[in-house]
Scaffold this motif. Structure first.
Motif, PDB file in Angstrom:
ATOM      1  N   VAL A   1      32.591  27.935  -4.382  1.00 11.21           N
ATOM      2  CA  VAL A   1      31.584  27.081  -5.015  1.00 11.21           C
ATOM      3  C   VAL A   1      31.347  27.573  -6.442  1.00 11.21           C
ATOM      4  N   PRO A   2      31.576  26.710  -7.436  1.00  9.95           N
ATOM      5  CA  PRO A   2      31.329  27.114  -8.826  1.00  9.95           C
ATOM      6  C   PRO A   2      29.863  27.527  -9.027  1.00  9.95           C
ATOM      7  N   ARG A   3      29.657  28.489  -9.897  1.00  9.10           N
ATOM      8  CA  ARG A   3      28.325  29.040 -10.153  1.00  9.10           C
ATOM      9  C   ARG A   3      27.305  27.946 -10.484  1.00  9.10           C
TER      10      ARG A   3
ATOM     11  N   SER B   1      27.152  35.719  -4.303  1.00 14.11           N
ATOM     12  CA  SER B   1      28.469  36.261  -3.953  1.00 14.11           C
ATOM     13  C   SER B   1      29.096  35.473  -2.818  1.00 14.11           C
ATOM     14  N   PHE B   2      28.292  35.117  -1.822  1.00 11.93           N
ATOM     15  CA  PHE B   2      28.767  34.326  -0.689  1.00 11.93           C
ATOM     16  C   PHE B   2      29.327  32.987  -1.171  1.00 11.93           C
ATOM     17  N   LEU B   3      28.574  32.281  -2.010  1.00 11.56           N
ATOM     18  CA  LEU B   3      29.011  30.967  -2.480  1.00 11.56           C
ATOM     19  C   LEU B   3      30.256  31.068  -3.358  1.00 11.56           C
ATOM     20  N   LEU B   4      30.341  32.087  -4.199  1.00  5.46           N
ATOM     21  CA  LEU B   4      31.543  32.285  -5.005  1.00  5.46           C
ATOM     22  C   LEU B   4      32.748  32.549  -4.111  1.00  5.46           C
ATOM     23  N   ARG B   5      32.552  33.336  -3.060  1.00  9.75           N
ATOM     24  CA  ARG B   5      33.631  33.618  -2.100  1.00  9.75           C
ATOM     25  C   ARG B   5      34.091  32.338  -1.399  1.00  9.75           C
TER      26      ARG B   5
END
Length: 139
Positions: A130-132, A123-127
């Motif tokens: 950063v693409p999955r 969730s942090f990286l998506l926020r």
């Protein structure tokens, strides 16, 4: 060996931003949004001592931001080499430079951000934008 985490932290500290478009401007890199073939997401090029990042204008804004960060990684980490960000559906093997540029992009977009209490890494990286399929480069 290149310390990518340190490079992204230093850029963030020096310029006060992790926005790849703002950093490009600070580093005198011209960013152009052009109509490119669908398989080409972007590339960076040096021409007559000037640096350019060319991004496929047909991409969504969030993806353009990641591509800009990726190409900025090439400019910062791989001086003197031109690079093309090609969709992974092609038969090109992702080499060392591409892995390093991916890692640079992921860490740049996340630098200066903090995980909220109880927030999962995904969730942090998506926020952070950063693409999955790039999350593994954060580790």
């Amino acid at each position: 060996m290149i310390d990518i985490k340190r490079r992204t932290r230093n850029l963030h500290a020096k310029y006060g931003t992790s926005d790849p478009f703002k950093l490009a401007a600070c580093l005198n890199v011209t960013v152009l949004h052009l109509e490119l073939p669908q398989s080409v997401k972007g590339y960076c090029q040096r021409l007559l001592r000037r640096k350019f990042i060319i991004i496929n204008a047909q991409l969504e804004e969030e993806e353009q931001r990641f591509i800009c960060a990726h190409e900025l990684g090439h400019i910062v980490l791989h001086k003197g080499v031109n690079h093309y960000f090609v969709q992974k559906e092609t038969n090109f093997v992702i080499g060392k430079f591409e892995r390093q540029a991916n890692e640079f992009a992921v860490k740049l977009l996340a630098v200066g951000e903090r995980m909220e209490h109880g927030e999962q890494l995904e969730s942090f990286l998506l926020r952070c934008g950063v693409p999955r399929d790039m999350h593994a480069y954060y580790l």
